[in-house]
Design a protein around this motif. Structure first.
Motif, short mmCIF file in Angstrom:
data_model
loop_
_atom_site.label_atom_id
_atom_site.label_comp_id
_atom_site.label_asym_id
_atom_site.label_seq_id
_atom_site.Cartn_x
_atom_site.Cartn_y
_atom_site.Cartn_z
N GLN A 23 1.50 -3.60 -3.08
CA GLN A 23 0.45 -4.59 -3.83
C GLN A 23 -0.23 -5.59 -3.01
OE1 GLN A 23 -0.10 -4.57 -7.53
NE2 GLN A 23 -1.74 -5.22 -6.59
N ASP A 27 -4.40 -5.66 -2.71
CA ASP A 27 -5.11 -6.77 -2.79
C ASP A 27 -5.70 -7.04 -1.59
OD1 ASP A 27 -3.80 -7.08 -5.32
OD2 ASP A 27 -2.26 -8.40 -4.56
N ALA A 31 -8.16 -2.70 -3.32
CA ALA A 31 -7.80 -1.22 -4.34
C ALA A 31 -6.85 -1.60 -5.07
CB ALA A 31 -7.56 -0.30 -3.08
N SER A 32 -6.37 -0.66 -5.77
CA SER A 32 -5.28 -0.62 -6.77
C SER A 32 -4.02 -0.21 -5.93
CB SER A 32 -5.41 0.05 -7.97
OG SER A 32 -5.35 1.53 -8.01
N GLN A 34 -1.97 1.86 -7.14
CA GLN A 34 -1.75 3.21 -7.36
C GLN A 34 -2.45 3.97 -6.27
OE1 GLN A 34 0.31 4.61 -9.37
NE2 GLN A 34 0.75 2.35 -10.24
N THR A 35 -3.51 3.28 -5.89
CA THR A 35 -4.43 4.18 -4.67
C THR A 35 -3.74 3.97 -3.49
OG1 THR A 35 -6.44 3.62 -6.11
CG2 THR A 35 -6.81 3.90 -3.71
N ALA A 38 -1.23 6.62 -3.58
CA ALA A 38 -1.59 8.20 -3.49
C ALA A 38 -2.16 8.40 -1.86
CB ALA A 38 -2.95 8.39 -4.36
N ASN A 43 -2.21 12.28 -1.24
CA ASN A 43 -2.70 12.82 -2.20
C ASN A 43 -4.19 12.18 -2.51
OD1 ASN A 43 -0.60 14.31 -3.22
ND2 ASN A 43 0.30 12.44 -4.47
N TYR A 44 -4.74 11.38 -1.51
CA TYR A 44 -6.05 11.00 -1.80
C TYR A 44 -6.45 10.47 -0.38
CZ TYR A 44 -10.02 7.90 -2.89
OH TYR A 44 -11.27 7.39 -2.83
N PRO A 46 -9.15 8.22 1.50
CA PRO A 46 -9.96 7.15 0.93
C PRO A 46 -11.39 7.35 1.61
CG PRO A 46 -8.66 6.46 2.67
CD PRO A 46 -8.07 7.76 2.32
N ALA B 81 -8.21 -3.54 -11.85
CA ALA B 81 -9.56 -3.36 -11.52
C ALA B 81 -9.89 -2.05 -11.28
CB ALA B 81 -10.16 -4.38 -10.40
N ASP B 83 -11.17 0.76 -8.94
CA ASP B 83 -11.45 0.92 -7.66
C ASP B 83 -12.09 2.34 -7.33
OD1 ASP B 83 -9.35 2.88 -7.42
OD2 ASP B 83 -8.03 1.56 -6.27
N GLU B 84 -12.35 2.60 -6.05
CA GLU B 84 -13.01 4.02 -5.74
C GLU B 84 -12.57 5.26 -6.30
OE1 GLU B 84 -13.19 3.62 -1.38
OE2 GLU B 84 -11.75 5.21 -1.31
N ARG B 85 -11.03 5.28 -6.19
CA ARG B 85 -10.23 6.65 -6.49
C ARG B 85 -10.38 6.48 -8.10
NH1 ARG B 85 -4.79 6.31 -7.70
NH2 ARG B 85 -3.88 8.27 -8.16
N ASP B 86 -10.41 5.56 -8.90
CA ASP B 86 -10.67 5.57 -10.23
C ASP B 86 -11.82 6.21 -10.54
OD1 ASP B 86 -8.06 4.30 -10.87
OD2 ASP B 86 -8.98 2.26 -10.37
N LYS B 146 -1.57 14.59 -9.83
CA LYS B 146 -1.76 15.68 -8.76
C LYS B 146 -2.75 15.46 -7.46
CE LYS B 146 0.79 18.84 -10.87
NZ LYS B 146 2.10 19.24 -10.40
N GLY B 147 -3.42 14.20 -7.51
CA GLY B 147 -4.15 13.92 -6.66
C GLY B 147 -5.58 14.41 -6.81
N VAL B 148 -6.55 13.72 -6.07
CA VAL B 148 -7.72 14.19 -6.00
C VAL B 148 -8.55 14.19 -4.58
CG1 VAL B 148 -8.61 11.68 -6.20
CG2 VAL B 148 -10.07 13.28 -7.39
#
Lengths: 78, 148
Positions: A23, A27, A31-32, A34-35, A38, A43-44, A46, B81, B83-86, B146-148
């Motif tokens: 967290q 902050d 980003a969140s 969750q990001t 991930a 899984n993501y 950036p 809020a 973010d870019e992933r959302d 699952k991820g993006v």
């Protein structure tokens, strides 16, 4: 989708930065949580901007945070 | 489960609920003879416009109730809020949703060309609209998990 070839050391860097929480990192980089989860799991991938912001938060070069694993795809010729 | 996933599940359920209830009310009025949906296309215009209004108002109410319940259950007051992933997930989900809606639209027009009554195209629009919305929110849940 799924696991990417970009690996990262965020978990280790967080631990070294006084056990920074996900967290707190979220902050700091805007980003969140969750990001961040991930990204840590692979899984993501950036954006370049977010990747630089993460590196800047840890005061380390980008290549120390993210690593690209090059996988050779060998196509068998029939 | 994250806030966004819960939000998408609520969107799917509210979309289903609003469409089914509104569809049932309109069907009852048609069966009673108050409105004629088979030949009067002006009524279809009103049905769609009222549906949009009802849908917006109902969604606002459902969203407020969801936010209150979520805030009580998780003790988190602020909405996370975007973010870019959302934004990326939303974009991909919207793309999937548009594919479904476009396919449904083409199939409806084809059915019309093969002799289906005109009023059926309006019913097809409502069904395809609902399916595309479910695909939109379902895709978002899939990409979050699952991820993006």
């Amino acid at each position: 989708m799924g696991k990417s070839q970009i690996k990262n050391n965020i978990r280790r860097l967080r631990f070294n930065a006084d056990e920074m929480t996900q967290q707190q990192l979220a902050d700091a980089v805007g980003a969140s949580r969750q990001t961040i989860i991930a990204i840590e799991k692979g899984n993501y991938s950036p954006s370049l901007e977010l990747a630089f912001r993460i590196a800047h938060t840890f005061s380390t070069p980008l290549e120390e945070v993210f690593l690209y694993e090059h996988i050779e795809i060998i196509k068998k010729k029939k | 489960m994250s806030y966004r996933e819960k939000e998408n599940i609520i969107n799917i359920l509210s979309g289903l609920l609003i469409t089914l209830i509104y569809g049932w009310v309109v069907l009852q009025r048609h069966l009673e003879g108050t409105i004629d949906l088979t030949t009067d296309y002006k009524t279809w215009g009103s049905v769609f416009l009222i549906f949009i209004l009802v849908s917006i108002v109902a969604r606002i109410i459902i969203y407020i109730i969801f936010h209150i319940i979520n805030a009580i259950a998780t003790r988190e007051q602020r909405i996370p809020a975007e973010d870019e992933r959302d934004k990326l997930i939303k974009l991909k989900a919207t793309r999937n949703s548009h594919y479904i809606f476009s396919s449904g639209f083409v199939m409806s027009v084809m059915a019309l060309a093969f002799g289906m009554p005109v009023y059926m195209i309006f019913i097809a629009f409502i069904i395809v609209g609902l399916i595309s919305e479910i695909v939109d929110n379902g895709s978002q849940i899939y990409y979050y998990r699952k991820g993006v």
